[in-house]
Design a protein around this motif. Sequence first.
Motif: not given
Length: 218
Positions: A2-7, A21-30, A60-69
């Motif tokens: 899965t491609t994860f988009g990490i914001i 990434t250790r689990a084999g997923h693609e990451v696009v991070i900003a 790019a995200a198939e699943v997104a992760v929001v990690a902003v304040p």
Amino acid sequence: MTTFGIIGAGHIGSQVARALTRAGHEVVIANSREPETLADLIEELGPLARAATATDAAEAAEVAVVAVPMRAIGDVPVEQLAGKVVLDTNNYYWERDGHIPALDAGEATTSGLLQAHLPTSMVAKAFNNIYAHEITTTGAPAGTSGRRALGTASDFPEAIAVITEVYDALGFDTVSAGELDESWRLERDRPGYGAVQTVDEMRANLAAANRIRPEDAT
């Protein structure tokens, strides 16, 4: 894969990227600066990762992760996340974010506010009740006695299914607090926050929680 988009590339965002990434997923991070500022992290993460702008990571995200304040959720791209599952790692720290009256008064939840900002996305609370360094150090294979549980909440069953799969792949069981209106049970200084808990322990603690105004907001 899965491609994860990490914001957001702070402590939580970077550790989630390492785990995925250790689990084999693609990451696009900003982050909030230029993608070039993430060169060292991308080198560490390896070929499954690349840096991007927040808009490009969301696209790019198939699943997104929001990690902003919390104070920055208004900057999270909206259109590019339409129809997608968005994992919200946020916690409200008024000392950092400034006071948000609806949160101080217990009239809203952090993930509920992100869902309001992303009305066409499917938000699920995720990774907010674990310290960053523990994401890559406290997981265990499924079936392990005493396996750690992490919490979630969402208005969308499909989002719960996604985060349950992600947690399991990274070594954690899942406990849902229910819909986003109940996600306060997992927030800062609540029973589901911080401590290492098994599924049974977390379920009991969430059930016993009281929705009172945080002492430090009075």
